[in-house]
Design an enzyme around this catalytic site. Structure first.
Site, PDB file in Angstrom:
ATOM      1  N   ASP A   1      19.975  71.361 -13.807  1.00  0.00           N
ATOM      2  CA  ASP A   1      19.735  69.934 -14.019  1.00  0.00           C
ATOM      3  C   ASP A   1      18.699  69.356 -13.061  1.00  0.00           C
ATOM      4  O   ASP A   1      18.301  70.002 -12.087  1.00  0.00           O
ATOM      5  CB  ASP A   1      21.064  69.154 -13.883  1.00  0.00           C
ATOM      6  CG  ASP A   1      21.931  69.657 -12.722  1.00  0.00           C
ATOM      7  OD1 ASP A   1      21.369  70.245 -11.779  1.00  0.00           O
ATOM      8  OD2 ASP A   1      23.154  69.468 -12.768  1.00  0.00           O
TER       9      ASP A   1
ATOM     10  N   ASN B   1      35.071  65.202 -10.604  1.00  0.00           N
ATOM     11  CA  ASN B   1      35.568  64.763 -11.923  1.00  0.00           C
ATOM     12  C   ASN B   1      35.522  65.901 -12.956  1.00  0.00           C
ATOM     13  O   ASN B   1      35.724  65.675 -14.139  1.00  0.00           O
ATOM     14  CB  ASN B   1      34.745  63.561 -12.435  1.00  0.00           C
ATOM     15  CG  ASN B   1      33.286  63.915 -12.699  1.00  0.00           C
ATOM     16  OD1 ASN B   1      32.843  65.035 -12.427  1.00  0.00           O
ATOM     17  ND2 ASN B   1      32.533  62.974 -13.227  1.00  0.00           N
TER      18      ASN B   1
ATOM     19  N   HIS C   1      32.846  67.818 -13.689  1.00  0.00           N
ATOM     20  CA  HIS C   1      31.564  68.103 -14.358  1.00  0.00           C
ATOM     21  C   HIS C   1      31.008  69.457 -13.922  1.00  0.00           C
ATOM     22  O   HIS C   1      31.274  69.924 -12.822  1.00  0.00           O
ATOM     23  CB  HIS C   1      30.544  66.968 -14.171  1.00  0.00           C
ATOM     24  CG  HIS C   1      29.928  66.848 -12.817  1.00  0.00           C
ATOM     25  ND1 HIS C   1      29.513  65.642 -12.288  1.00  0.00           N
ATOM     26  CD2 HIS C   1      29.615  67.777 -11.868  1.00  0.00           C
ATOM     27  CE1 HIS C   1      28.987  65.851 -11.102  1.00  0.00           C
ATOM     28  NE2 HIS C   1      29.041  67.129 -10.828  1.00  0.00           N
TER      29      HIS C   1
ATOM     30  N   GLU D   1      29.055  65.438 -17.900  1.00  0.00           N
ATOM     31  CA  GLU D   1      30.107  64.563 -17.390  1.00  0.00           C
ATOM     32  C   GLU D   1      31.268  64.510 -18.383  1.00  0.00           C
ATOM     33  O   GLU D   1      31.101  64.850 -19.562  1.00  0.00           O
ATOM     34  CB  GLU D   1      29.528  63.146 -17.196  1.00  0.00           C
ATOM     35  CG  GLU D   1      28.384  63.064 -16.187  1.00  0.00           C
ATOM     36  CD  GLU D   1      28.845  63.178 -14.720  1.00  0.00           C
ATOM     37  OE1 GLU D   1      29.957  63.676 -14.459  1.00  0.00           O
ATOM     38  OE2 GLU D   1      28.070  62.766 -13.838  1.00  0.00           O
TER      39      GLU D   1
HETATM   40  C1  F6R Z   1      24.151  70.522  -9.320  1.00  0.00           C
HETATM   41  C2  F6R Z   1      25.210  70.469 -10.309  1.00  0.00           C
HETATM   42  C3  F6R Z   1      26.510  69.790 -10.034  1.00  0.00           C
HETATM   43  C4  F6R Z   1      27.156  70.222  -8.720  1.00  0.00           C
HETATM   44  C5  F6R Z   1      28.452  69.458  -8.496  1.00  0.00           C
HETATM   45  C6  F6R Z   1      29.102  69.828  -7.177  1.00  0.00           C
HETATM   46  O1  F6R Z   1      23.043  71.227  -9.840  1.00  0.00           O
HETATM   47  O2  F6R Z   1      24.996  70.980 -11.341  1.00  0.00           O
HETATM   48  O3  F6R Z   1      27.384  70.066 -11.104  1.00  0.00           O
HETATM   49  O4  F6R Z   1      27.406  71.601  -8.748  1.00  0.00           O
HETATM   50  O5  F6R Z   1      28.200  68.082  -8.510  1.00  0.00           O
HETATM   51  O6  F6R Z   1      28.306  69.368  -6.142  1.00  0.00           O
HETATM   52  P1  F6R Z   1      28.609  69.778  -4.640  1.00  0.00           P
HETATM   53  O7  F6R Z   1      28.385  71.240  -4.531  1.00  0.00           O
HETATM   54  O8  F6R Z   1      27.623  68.985  -3.831  1.00  0.00           O
HETATM   55  O9  F6R Z   1      30.025  69.401  -4.367  1.00  0.00           O
END
Ligand code: F6R
Length: 242
Positions: free
Chosen positions: A67, A135, A137, A142
């Site tokens: 992303d 959450n 994702h 989401e």
């Molecule tokens: C980032 C992504 C997100 C993160 C998720 C966890 O490329 O795809 O899904 O993996 O938000 O983020 P952290 O590792 O910062 O807790």
């Protein structure tokens, strides 16, 4: 689903890096699906170490990131393009022509998502590295009423903006939308490695791995994939008795 209980973040990172490195050794032109955020920083650090020791050649590796925030240029130090160069690409012998990250500055979402769908279709992902949002994702898929198959322009959830504001000067500066790979495309990866660390991930990890499979908790779909390796530290896996 295999679950590795790591002692701590460093150990989690070591195991994840070992899996990615083994993949590259066995298939030097592997396509790796990559994530950003706090979780994979240690994994990338370990991969850099292996490269610097002469044990890992990224020369033929192809990468596809999950992303990118909309509205941030590659030079913005909060963009995921910048992150990837900072934490991995600038320190290994990756061919930048083989790196794929959505263009957050493309205003035409349909055009950007179509292009990304074509890139993913042309480069089947051998191993997809994933983090998980509090959450549930994965990528920026989401919680929603349906699983979205393909790349799309995602509205970030309040919980995501809240979690990611730590990287920005203020909450207002956190982009509100992103381009993300879809759930269907993640599920088409041959292998998935999910990493999670810290207490804040404990509840969602339990629900994702043991709760009902539903688009309101996107990561729950991973229960349906036939080759998922979960690597979590004690805190993140504390509700998972296995
Ligand atoms: C980032 C992504 C997100 C993160 C998720 C966890 O490329 O795809 O899904 O993996 O938000 O983020 P952290 O590792 O910062 O807790």
């Amino acid at each position: 689903m295999k679950i590795y209980r790591a002692k701590d973040y460093d150990h989690m990172s070591q195991i994840a890096a070992n899996i990615l490195a083994a993949q590259i050794v066995l298939k030097p032109d592997s396509c790796l699906g990559l994530a950003t955020g706090g979780s994979p920083v240690g994994t990338y650090k370990k991969l850099i170490e292996k490269h610097k020791n002469g044990d890992l050649d990224f020369g033929k590796v192809v990468t596809i990131n999950l992303d990118e925030y909309c509205g941030l240029s590659k030079d913005n130090d909060q963009s995921y393009d910048y992150y990837m160069r900072e934490y991995l690409f600038n320190h290994v012998n990756i061919n930048f022509g083989n790196v794929n990250i959505p263009n957050g500055l493309e205003p035409d979402a349909a055009k950007e998502c179509k292009l990304y769908d074509e890139i993913i279709a042309k480069n089947p992902i051998d191993v997809q590295l994933l983090g998980i949002g509090t959450n549930g994702h994965i990528g920026f898929n989401e919680p929603s009423a349906e699983f979205k198959f393909a790349s799309h322009h995602a509205q970030l959830a309040e919980a995501t903006i809240e979690a990611n504001k730590r990287y920005f000067d203020s909450e207002e500066k956190v982009p509100k939308t992103a381009y993300t790979m879809g759930i269907g495309q993640i599920m088409l990866s041959k292998k998935i490695v999910l990493i999670a660390s810290g207490e804040s991930k404990a509840d969602i990890m339990y629900k994702a791995l043991h709760g009902p499979i539903m688009p309101q908790l996107p990561a729950s779909v991973l229960q349906m994939h036939r080759d998922v390796t979960v690597i979590g530290d004690e805190a993140a896996l504390k509700h998972i008795k296995q």
